[in-house]
Enzyme design. Structure first.
Site, mmCIF file in Angstrom:
data_model
loop_
_atom_site.group_PDB
_atom_site.id
_atom_site.type_symbol
_atom_site.label_atom_id
_atom_site.label_comp_id
_atom_site.label_asym_id
_atom_site.label_seq_id
_atom_site.Cartn_x
_atom_site.Cartn_y
_atom_site.Cartn_z
ATOM 1 C CD GLN A 1 -7.419 -1.261 2.304
ATOM 2 O OE1 GLN A 1 -6.494 -1.105 1.300
ATOM 3 N NE2 GLN A 1 -7.146 -0.957 3.453
ATOM 4 C CG HIS B 1 -8.447 -5.590 7.200
ATOM 5 N ND1 HIS B 1 -8.486 -4.445 6.695
ATOM 6 C CD2 HIS B 1 -8.773 -6.300 6.288
ATOM 7 C CE1 HIS B 1 -9.451 -4.272 5.484
ATOM 8 N NE2 HIS B 1 -9.576 -5.559 5.362
#
Ligand code: AMP
Length: 112
Positions: A92, A98
């Site tokens: 990430q 997301h």
């Protein structure tokens, strides 16, 4: 709060929008890893998949509804992948939950 995806959700940072409703925004990834690479975010700030709770999991359910709509609109009938990277070893790089929607090539399995 200094969050890139909050800035995109607020329209302060430009993005190439694919889908938007009151809770969700989807836009094309700036550095695509597949012929179709869309980032789908909750407008509400959630830091990562590790921060999903009973109080905010409705946002995630709504995102998956949006993903199904986007896949239908973009005619991704050959298939697609939804990926969430979480934390440092999970890859990430943006600290706002997301979902990567990837399609347009054989994505292979398992991922690297
Ligand atoms: P991750 O590395 O899983 O946190 O995913 C973050 C994604 O956001 C990466 O695929 C980046 O290419 C993408 N990204 C970063 N900045 C932007 C931007 N301004 N517009 C669109 N996508 C972006």
């Amino acid at each position: 709060m200094d969050c890139l995806f909050c800035g995109i959700a607020a329209g302060e940072i430009p993005s190439k929008k694919v889908f938007e409703d009151e809770k969700v925004l989807a836009f094309y990834d700036i550095d695509p890893k597949a012929p179709v690479h869309i980032v789908v975010i909750p407008k509400k700030h959630i830091a990562s998949a590790a921060e999903i709770t009973a109080d905010n999991s409705g946002e995630v359910a709504h995102i998956y509804e949006a993903i199904a709509r986007i896949a239908e609109e973009l005619k991704l009938e050959k298939g697609f992948r939804v990926v969430t990277n979480c934390g440092e070893e999970g890859g990430q790089s943006v600290g706002h939950l997301h979902f990567h929607l990837l399609a347009g090539r054989n994505l292979g399995w398992p991922p690297g």
